[in-house]
Write a protein that holds these residues in place. Structure first.
Motif, PDB file in Angstrom:
ATOM      1  N   GLU A  89       0.742  -1.193   0.154  1.00 30.30           N
ATOM      2  CA  GLU A  89      -0.061   0.043  -0.070  1.00 30.30           C
ATOM      3  C   GLU A  89       0.889   1.144  -0.015  1.00 30.30           C
ATOM      4  OE1 GLU A  89      -2.604  -3.203   1.442  1.00 30.30           O
ATOM      5  OE2 GLU A  89      -0.718  -2.618   1.778  1.00 30.30           O
ATOM      6  N   CYS A  90       2.136   1.373   0.551  1.00 24.62           N
ATOM      7  CA  CYS A  90       2.949   2.379   0.573  1.00 24.62           C
ATOM      8  C   CYS A  90       3.935   2.335  -0.653  1.00 24.62           C
ATOM      9  CB  CYS A  90       3.552   2.523   1.941  1.00 24.62           C
ATOM     10  SG  CYS A  90       2.234   2.646   3.223  1.00 24.62           S
ATOM     11  N   LYS A  91       3.951   1.572  -1.548  1.00 26.17           N
ATOM     12  CA  LYS A  91       4.769   1.505  -2.411  1.00 26.17           C
ATOM     13  C   LYS A  91       4.654   2.708  -3.606  1.00 26.17           C
ATOM     14  CE  LYS A  91       6.535  -3.235  -2.218  1.00 26.17           C
ATOM     15  NZ  LYS A  91       6.765  -4.656  -2.844  1.00 26.17           N
ATOM     16  N   PHE A  92       5.617   2.760  -4.384  1.00 16.37           N
ATOM     17  CA  PHE A  92       5.616   4.084  -5.462  1.00 16.37           C
ATOM     18  C   PHE A  92       4.170   3.717  -6.162  1.00 16.37           C
ATOM     19  CE2 PHE A  92       6.501   6.528  -9.189  1.00 16.37           C
ATOM     20  CZ  PHE A  92       6.546   7.683  -8.458  1.00 16.37           C
ATOM     21  N   GLY A  93       4.111   2.620  -6.767  1.00 12.20           N
ATOM     22  CA  GLY A  93       3.072   2.135  -7.783  1.00 12.20           C
ATOM     23  C   GLY A  93       1.640   2.225  -7.105  1.00 12.20           C
ATOM     24  N   SER A  94       1.632   1.987  -5.883  1.00 12.97           N
ATOM     25  CA  SER A  94       0.226   1.918  -5.078  1.00 12.97           C
ATOM     26  C   SER A  94      -0.124   3.452  -4.877  1.00 12.97           C
ATOM     27  CB  SER A  94       0.270   1.034  -3.958  1.00 12.97           C
ATOM     28  OG  SER A  94       0.537  -0.239  -4.409  1.00 12.97           O
ATOM     29  N   THR A  95       0.903   4.326  -4.467  1.00 10.51           N
ATOM     30  CA  THR A  95       0.536   5.666  -3.863  1.00 10.51           C
ATOM     31  C   THR A  95       0.351   6.605  -5.089  1.00 10.51           C
ATOM     32  OG1 THR A  95       2.688   6.148  -3.854  1.00 10.51           O
ATOM     33  CG2 THR A  95       1.358   5.318  -1.798  1.00 10.51           C
ATOM     34  N   GLN A  96       0.850   6.354  -6.301  1.00 14.20           N
ATOM     35  CA  GLN A  96       0.916   7.234  -7.554  1.00 14.20           C
ATOM     36  C   GLN A  96       0.534   6.247  -8.632  1.00 14.20           C
ATOM     37  OE1 GLN A  96       2.982  11.063  -9.191  1.00 14.20           O
ATOM     38  NE2 GLN A  96       4.302   9.522  -8.962  1.00 14.20           N
ATOM     39  N   TRP A  97      -0.709   5.947  -9.262  1.00 18.12           N
ATOM     40  CA  TRP A  97      -0.955   5.083 -10.200  1.00 18.12           C
ATOM     41  C   TRP A  97      -0.769   5.770 -11.303  1.00 18.12           C
ATOM     42  CZ3 TRP A  97      -2.406   0.084 -10.251  1.00 18.12           C
ATOM     43  CH2 TRP A  97      -2.816  -0.335  -8.989  1.00 18.12           C
ATOM     44  N   ALA A  98      -0.849   7.203 -11.504  1.00 21.99           N
ATOM     45  CA  ALA A  98      -0.729   8.081 -12.518  1.00 21.99           C
ATOM     46  C   ALA A  98       0.173   9.283 -12.271  1.00 21.99           C
ATOM     47  CB  ALA A  98      -2.090   8.496 -13.379  1.00 21.99           C
ATOM     48  N   GLN A  99       0.995   9.726 -13.047  1.00 21.32           N
ATOM     49  CA  GLN A  99       1.943  10.702 -12.882  1.00 21.32           C
ATOM     50  C   GLN A  99       1.150  11.960 -12.177  1.00 21.32           C
ATOM     51  OE1 GLN A  99       4.610  11.934 -15.850  1.00 21.32           O
ATOM     52  NE2 GLN A  99       5.635  13.315 -14.373  1.00 21.32           N
ATOM     53  N   GLY A 100       1.476  12.393 -10.969  1.00 25.19           N
ATOM     54  CA  GLY A 100       0.766  13.707 -10.411  1.00 25.19           C
ATOM     55  C   GLY A 100      -0.347  13.113  -9.698  1.00 25.19           C
ATOM     56  N   GLN A 101      -0.966  11.913  -9.618  1.00 25.27           N
ATOM     57  CA  GLN A 101      -2.270  11.814  -8.996  1.00 25.27           C
ATOM     58  C   GLN A 101      -1.877  10.614  -7.828  1.00 25.27           C
ATOM     59  OE1 GLN A 101      -4.965  10.018 -12.003  1.00 25.27           O
ATOM     60  NE2 GLN A 101      -5.143  12.050 -12.999  1.00 25.27           N
ATOM     61  N   TRP A 102      -2.131  11.140  -6.698  1.00 23.59           N
ATOM     62  CA  TRP A 102      -1.591  10.614  -5.494  1.00 23.59           C
ATOM     63  C   TRP A 102      -2.821   9.920  -4.544  1.00 23.59           C
ATOM     64  CZ3 TRP A 102       3.444   9.632  -4.701  1.00 23.59           C
ATOM     65  CH2 TRP A 102       4.445  10.432  -5.176  1.00 23.59           C
ATOM     66  N   ASN A 103      -2.666   8.825  -4.144  1.00 20.92           N
ATOM     67  CA  ASN A 103      -3.701   8.206  -3.174  1.00 20.92           C
ATOM     68  C   ASN A 103      -3.089   7.503  -2.014  1.00 20.92           C
ATOM     69  OD1 ASN A 103      -5.877   6.992  -2.021  1.00 20.92           O
ATOM     70  ND2 ASN A 103      -5.757   5.536  -3.794  1.00 20.92           N
ATOM     71  N   TRP A 104      -3.086   8.219  -0.916  1.00 18.65           N
ATOM     72  CA  TRP A 104      -2.319   7.460   0.308  1.00 18.65           C
ATOM     73  C   TRP A 104      -3.357   7.058   1.198  1.00 18.65           C
ATOM     74  CZ3 TRP A 104       2.581   7.552   0.934  1.00 18.65           C
ATOM     75  CH2 TRP A 104       3.329   8.298  -0.030  1.00 18.65           C
ATOM     76  N   VAL A 105      -4.666   6.734   0.900  1.00 20.19           N
ATOM     77  CA  VAL A 105      -5.574   6.276   1.637  1.00 20.19           C
ATOM     78  C   VAL A 105      -5.234   5.035   2.188  1.00 20.19           C
ATOM     79  CG1 VAL A 105      -8.133   5.393   1.751  1.00 20.19           C
ATOM     80  CG2 VAL A 105      -7.557   7.784   0.716  1.00 20.19           C
ATOM     81  N   PRO A 106      -5.081   3.966   1.349  1.00 19.80           N
ATOM     82  CA  PRO A 106      -4.398   2.436   1.917  1.00 19.80           C
ATOM     83  C   PRO A 106      -3.491   2.680   2.974  1.00 19.80           C
ATOM     84  CG  PRO A 106      -4.993   2.451  -0.404  1.00 19.80           C
ATOM     85  CD  PRO A 106      -4.960   3.943  -0.088  1.00 19.80           C
ATOM     86  N   CYS A 107      -2.536   3.488   2.496  1.00 18.94           N
ATOM     87  CA  CYS A 107      -1.115   3.524   3.348  1.00 18.94           C
ATOM     88  C   CYS A 107      -1.707   4.210   4.735  1.00 18.94           C
ATOM     89  CB  CYS A 107      -0.101   4.535   2.493  1.00 18.94           C
ATOM     90  SG  CYS A 107       1.302   4.639   3.310  1.00 18.94           S
ATOM     91  N   ASP A 108      -2.466   5.063   4.687  1.00 20.38           N
ATOM     92  CA  ASP A 108      -2.825   5.672   5.849  1.00 20.38           C
ATOM     93  C   ASP A 108      -3.642   5.043   6.673  1.00 20.38           C
ATOM     94  OD1 ASP A 108      -1.625   8.352   5.179  1.00 20.38           O
ATOM     95  OD2 ASP A 108      -3.329   9.124   4.346  1.00 20.38           O
ATOM     96  N   LYS A 109      -4.535   4.244   6.013  1.00 23.64           N
ATOM     97  CA  LYS A 109      -5.308   3.002   6.832  1.00 23.64           C
ATOM     98  C   LYS A 109      -4.132   2.216   7.826  1.00 23.64           C
ATOM     99  CE  LYS A 109      -9.324   1.632   5.501  1.00 23.64           C
ATOM    100  NZ  LYS A 109     -10.438   0.662   4.744  1.00 23.64           N
ATOM    101  N   LEU A 110      -3.156   1.714   7.050  1.00 18.91           N
ATOM    102  CA  LEU A 110      -2.172   0.850   7.755  1.00 18.91           C
ATOM    103  C   LEU A 110      -1.460   1.833   8.982  1.00 18.91           C
ATOM    104  CD1 LEU A 110      -0.688  -1.293   4.930  1.00 18.91           C
ATOM    105  CD2 LEU A 110      -2.466  -2.043   6.851  1.00 18.91           C
ATOM    106  N   TYR A 111      -1.028   3.070   8.569  1.00 20.48           N
ATOM    107  CA  TYR A 111      -0.392   3.740   9.459  1.00 20.48           C
ATOM    108  C   TYR A 111      -1.530   3.903  10.806  1.00 20.48           C
ATOM    109  CZ  TYR A 111       1.298   7.880  12.065  1.00 20.48           C
ATOM    110  OH  TYR A 111       1.609   8.746  12.983  1.00 20.48           O
ATOM    111  N   ASP A 112      -2.838   4.339  10.681  1.00 18.92           N
ATOM    112  CA  ASP A 112      -3.854   4.679  11.351  1.00 18.92           C
ATOM    113  C   ASP A 112      -3.830   3.436  12.262  1.00 18.92           C
ATOM    114  OD1 ASP A 112      -4.058   7.168  10.688  1.00 18.92           O
ATOM    115  OD2 ASP A 112      -5.933   6.747   9.543  1.00 18.92           O
ATOM    116  N   PHE A 113      -3.960   2.098  11.789  1.00 22.75           N
ATOM    117  CA  PHE A 113      -3.931   0.908  12.620  1.00 22.75           C
ATOM    118  C   PHE A 113      -2.843   0.791  13.733  1.00 22.75           C
ATOM    119  CE2 PHE A 113      -2.882  -3.496  13.245  1.00 22.75           C
ATOM    120  CZ  PHE A 113      -3.967  -4.033  13.769  1.00 22.75           C
ATOM    121  N   ALA A 114      -1.536   0.818  13.067  1.00 25.84           N
ATOM    122  CA  ALA A 114      -0.209   0.908  14.042  1.00 25.84           C
ATOM    123  C   ALA A 114      -0.341   1.886  14.986  1.00 25.84           C
ATOM    124  CB  ALA A 114       0.918   1.072  12.842  1.00 25.84           C
ATOM    125  N   ASN A 115      -0.798   2.916  14.679  1.00 23.30           N
ATOM    126  CA  ASN A 115      -0.866   4.099  15.534  1.00 23.30           C
ATOM    127  C   ASN A 115      -1.669   3.895  16.749  1.00 23.30           C
ATOM    128  OD1 ASN A 115       0.225   6.809  16.417  1.00 23.30           O
ATOM    129  ND2 ASN A 115      -1.551   7.930  15.562  1.00 23.30           N
TER     130      ASN A 115
END
Length: 128
Positions: A89-115
């Motif tokens: 979820e936090c790898k480059f290909g998962s956070t930016q599917w297209a150049q300039g279009q970022w999606n951190w939601v899945p990465c943030d979900k894991l971070y929030d769970f850990a936190n």
């Protein structure tokens, strides 16, 4: 293949460097297995054992799909481990599917769970 020279009282012999690397890995696996056996025989979780004296991290990789669809998965992770490593979820290909279009939601979900569960968090890998 590079060679590493080992001197012994009996003789000198040469081992390929990959043999030494494999031997090191096997030794680490054996030591971890012994630690796990000790922890399980005392009825402790890995998380409790590290907090009791080692002070290191025992982590697990997690992904959002399993986390969202399996309550036992989340419960065991929070109970047994003190670190979350994002699967993809936090790898480059998962956070930016297209150049300039970022999606951190899945990465943030894991971070929030850990936190929320007082766990350390780290991305899987910045660069392969």
């Amino acid at each position: 293949t590079s060679k590493t020279h080992l001197s012994t009282p009996l003789n000198n012999f040469i081992l390929p460097s990959h043999t030494l690397h494999i031997t090191s890995i096997m030794l680490n696996i054996m030591l971890l297995s012994l630690a796990l056996l000790f922890v399980s025989s005392n009825g402790q979780t890995l998380k409790a054992a590290t907090a009791a004296g080692w002070g290191g991290y025992v982590g697990t990789e997690m992904n959002v799909n399993n986390m969202d669809n399996d309550a036992d998965y989340k419960a065991k992770a929070a109970e047994q481990y003190n670190m979350v490593v994002a699967e993809y979820e936090c790898k480059f290909g998962s956070t930016q599917w297209a150049q300039g279009q970022w999606n951190w939601v899945p990465c943030d979900k894991l971070y929030d769970f850990a936190n929320t569960n007082s766990m350390a968090f780290r991305f899987h890998a910045l660069i392969w």
